[in-house]
Scaffold this motif. Structure first.
Motif, PDB file in Angstrom:
ATOM      1  N   ILE A 140      23.207  77.339  32.210  1.00 18.64           N
ATOM      2  CA  ILE A 140      24.138  76.230  32.034  1.00 18.64           C
ATOM      3  C   ILE A 140      25.191  76.672  31.033  1.00 18.64           C
ATOM      4  CG2 ILE A 140      24.419  73.817  31.399  1.00 18.64           C
ATOM      5  CD1 ILE A 140      22.630  74.098  33.787  1.00 18.64           C
ATOM      6  N   ASN A 141      26.414  76.865  31.536  1.00 12.54           N
ATOM      7  CA  ASN A 141      27.515  77.294  30.662  1.00 12.54           C
ATOM      8  C   ASN A 141      27.153  78.523  29.835  1.00 12.54           C
ATOM      9  OD1 ASN A 141      29.378  75.362  31.491  1.00 12.54           O
ATOM     10  ND2 ASN A 141      28.639  73.844  30.005  1.00 12.54           N
ATOM     11  N   ASP A 152      23.186  68.207  33.417  1.00  6.77           N
ATOM     12  CA  ASP A 152      24.649  68.130  33.338  1.00  6.77           C
ATOM     13  C   ASP A 152      25.229  69.415  32.767  1.00  6.77           C
ATOM     14  OD1 ASP A 152      24.473  68.073  30.550  1.00  6.77           O
ATOM     15  OD2 ASP A 152      24.846  65.919  30.398  1.00  6.77           O
ATOM     16  N   GLU A 153      26.547  69.470  32.636  1.00  6.67           N
ATOM     17  CA  GLU A 153      27.221  70.709  32.220  1.00  6.67           C
ATOM     18  C   GLU A 153      26.905  71.101  30.789  1.00  6.67           C
ATOM     19  OE1 GLU A 153      31.337  70.171  33.001  1.00  6.67           O
ATOM     20  OE2 GLU A 153      31.116  70.278  35.174  1.00  6.67           O
ATOM     21  N   SER A 154      26.395  70.155  30.000  1.00  6.01           N
ATOM     22  CA  SER A 154      26.037  70.471  28.614  1.00  6.01           C
ATOM     23  C   SER A 154      24.563  70.841  28.473  1.00  6.01           C
ATOM     24  CB  SER A 154      26.358  69.272  27.710  1.00  6.01           C
ATOM     25  OG  SER A 154      27.741  68.967  27.753  1.00  6.01           O
ATOM     26  N   LYS A 203      25.751  71.126  40.935  1.00  7.55           N
ATOM     27  CA  LYS A 203      24.876  70.660  39.867  1.00  7.55           C
ATOM     28  C   LYS A 203      23.438  71.121  40.117  1.00  7.55           C
ATOM     29  CE  LYS A 203      27.627  66.561  38.779  1.00  7.55           C
ATOM     30  NZ  LYS A 203      27.655  65.080  38.692  1.00  7.55           N
ATOM     31  N   LYS A 242      20.380  73.979  43.482  1.00  8.87           N
ATOM     32  CA  LYS A 242      21.738  73.604  43.121  1.00  8.87           C
ATOM     33  C   LYS A 242      22.402  72.938  44.314  1.00  8.87           C
ATOM     34  CE  LYS A 242      25.177  75.505  39.970  1.00  8.87           C
ATOM     35  NZ  LYS A 242      25.671  76.737  39.337  1.00  8.87           N
TER      36      LYS A 242
END
Length: 569
Positions: A477-478, A105-107, A75, A71
């Motif tokens: 991720i999220n 990515d965040e999704s 990211k 990380k």
């Protein structure tokens, strides 16, 4: 009172019966192995189901050969050796790039951050992650070593002679650093000058190097001085023209002196070095150690030259390996014999005669290494998860390791329990071989702790099968677990399955022996009959046979880069 005596008597009889019963039955024999204990999670920690959603590959671009995850600046990045085009209709996998840096990515979508990346190899070695840059310090960072030089002379016969000598001590503070993970620069140097030695000189008072260079000594910085111990001079030092007459007889190149200098003096001036006679005589290649109190010296060898036949002198060595005397000094001048070897054994070694400087050298501050990302993740519910998706069992024949898809153990066990001795492998078993399982803990894991398998697993929609990319590429991720698919594993299996006849034959041979009781177990030293294990090995052979004849089964039905996983309670 009488009832109490009856109760005690009953308990004694019961205990005696138990002891006799246990003596009559070997509860650890293969016939009497107890069923595995069912360690279940508390009901509120068992997911009602696990949502596993495949994420289609963009334009058929898939990846494999995952090397590490890290990380940086908030990211996630993944390093992959290969990028492929995958067409699920024709089931063709074509390599299109190497050395890929992936960004998540965040999704949870996978983006190609760089391909055929010139920064890839540096990222593999990267060991420090800072806010605005990443870097790595090589193994040699902070190490002291020798600088050297050489020259040639012409001897009395007109032949060229090579001479080398050390010119000083250097240190390494070189780092490679990058702010964008692609472009790297070098900071510091691998050959910073710490101390400079006097050069060679024909005047013996000008330099301990002599005219042709002294070699093969060990250097120790101890208290206020730098010491050169175990010196050996060049052949030409006693034979300046490079030739020696037979009548002059043999001679020794190991020296009976050592040198030292106050480390605050100019080490490049020969006159600043003290020459001191050794108590061990003419020896080089000595064992040298040190601690905060003493320098220790032992063993070594004497190098000398003898005339063999015209026109050659040959180097010989007298070993002192059997001389157990250990000399020690607290002041660098006065030496005494150590009464035993314990202090020497516990001291630090000057390991290499060529590249390692020992002693109390000024430390070069290293950066604190950033720990590697763990193979587990923590979700917002406070629990820790990892995947147990090792896709293969390994099988070794003739020192070569083969990988075998995991058979449907539970179905085979159910068939065996129902009285069957054979199990039929189908295409469906191939498609779900090595079903991904998830494991969980309620506190931060350490190496010695066991994980608990989440049971039952109720997947919605797709299965995660044996192509998934391993436990090291599971990400949070999220608050969703992201699991990558490794197409390098798929490619390797696809390309090598045709070579598996030797494995299939060996599996069937072993399965037959287990079924009829002729399998000899090296651990127990006896023959074993195990029909269930025979059924499992037969199933492995059947799976490999099916894959060998239908290689398209190895290839996925969809181009999927990864799965997102939600644990629902």
């Amino acid at each position: 009172m009488k009832n109490r005596l009856y109760l005690i008597l009953f308990l004694l009889i019961f205990i005696i019966v138990l002891i006799v019963s246990c003596k009559g039955i070997n509860i650890l024999s293969p016939i009497h192995i107890p069923p595995p204990t069912d360690f279940r999670l508390p009901e509120d920690t068992i997911p009602s189901h696990v949502d596993v959603n495949p994420i289609p590959a963009k334009d058929g671009e898939v990846f494999g050969g995952f090397r590490r995850k890290f990380k940086y600046q908030g990211k996630w990045y993944i390093l992959a050796d290969y990028m492929y085009d995958y067409d699920p209709k024709s089931k063709t996998l074509n390599k299109k790039a190497e050395d890929i840096i992936l960004q998540i990515d965040e999704s949870g979508n996978i983006l190609v951050y760089d391909k055929d990346s010139k920064g890839y190899d540096d990222l593999l070695r990267m060991n420090v992650i800072e806010e605005n840059r990443v870097l790595y310090e090589d193994y040699y960072y902070g190490k002291y070593s020798y600088s050297s030089s050489s020259f040639y002379t012409t001897d009395c016969k007109g032949e060229e002679g090579y001479h080398s000598f050390r010119t000083g001590i250097t240190f390494d503070n070189e780092v490679r650093t990058s702010s964008d993970l692609i472009n790297w620069t070098t900071e510091g140097s691998s050959d910073n000058v710490y101390k400079t030695f006097p050069s060679v000189s024909p005047n013996p008072n000008d330099s301990f190097q002599g005219t042709f260079g002294v070699r093969d000594y060990k250097i120790v910085e101890f208290k206020d001085y730098i010491y050169l111990i175990g010196l050996k001079e060049d052949f030409d030092e006693q034979n300046p023209r490079g030739c020696r007459n037979e009548s002059q007889g043999p001679f020794t190149t190991s020296k009976n002196v050592y040198y030292r200098i106050d480390k605050n003096k100019d080490t490049s001036i020969g006159a600043n070095w003290e020459k001191i006679n050794t108590p061990w005589g003419q020896r080089s290649y000595l064992g040298v150690r040190y601690d905060k109190d003493k320098i220790y010296v032992t063993k070594g060898e004497r190098e000398y030259w003898e005339w063999i036949s015209p026109p050659y002198w040959t180097s010989k060595k007298e070993s002192f390996e059997n001389d157990n005397t250990i000399w020690s000094t607290t002041d660098g001048v006065n030496w005494q014999a150590e009464p035993n070897s314990s202090a020497y054994d516990n001291a630090d070694s000057v390991y290499s005669r060529d590249s390692y400087v020992g002693g109390d050298l000024p430390p070069i501050q290293k950066k604190i290494k950033t720990p590697e990302e763990p193979n587990w993740i923590k979700l917002d519910n406070g629990r820790y998860y990892k995947s147990d998706n090792s896709p293969y069992s390994t099988y070794t024949i003739n020192n070569k390791t083969y990988y075998i898809p995991i058979p449907p153990y539970e179905e085979i066990r159910a068939a065996y329990d129902s009285g069957q001795e054979y199990f039929t492998i189908t295409e469906a078993h191939i498609k779900s071989a090595g079903l991904n399982q998830f494991l969980t803990k309620d506190k931060e894991p350490n190496k010695d702790e066991d994980w608990t398998v989440i049971t039952p697993i109720d997947y919605t929609d797709k299965l995660m099968v044996w192509q998934s990319g391993g436990e090291k590429v599971m990400l949070n991720i999220n608050n969703k677990a992201v699991q990558l698919v490794d197409y390098r594993q798929i490619e390797a299996m696809y390309n090598t399955i045709k070579e598996y006849s030797i494995v299939i034959n060996d599996l069937r041979k072993t399965a037959k022996e287990l079924r009829d009781g002729t399998y000899f177990d090296l651990v127990s030293g006896s023959y074993i009959k195990n029909v269930l294990r025979g059924m499992e090995l037969d199933a492995m052979a059947d799976m490999l046979d099916l894959l060998k004849s239908n290689r398209e089964y190895i290839m996925p039905d969809e181009a999927v880069t990864h799965y997102t996983v939600e644990f629902k309670y």
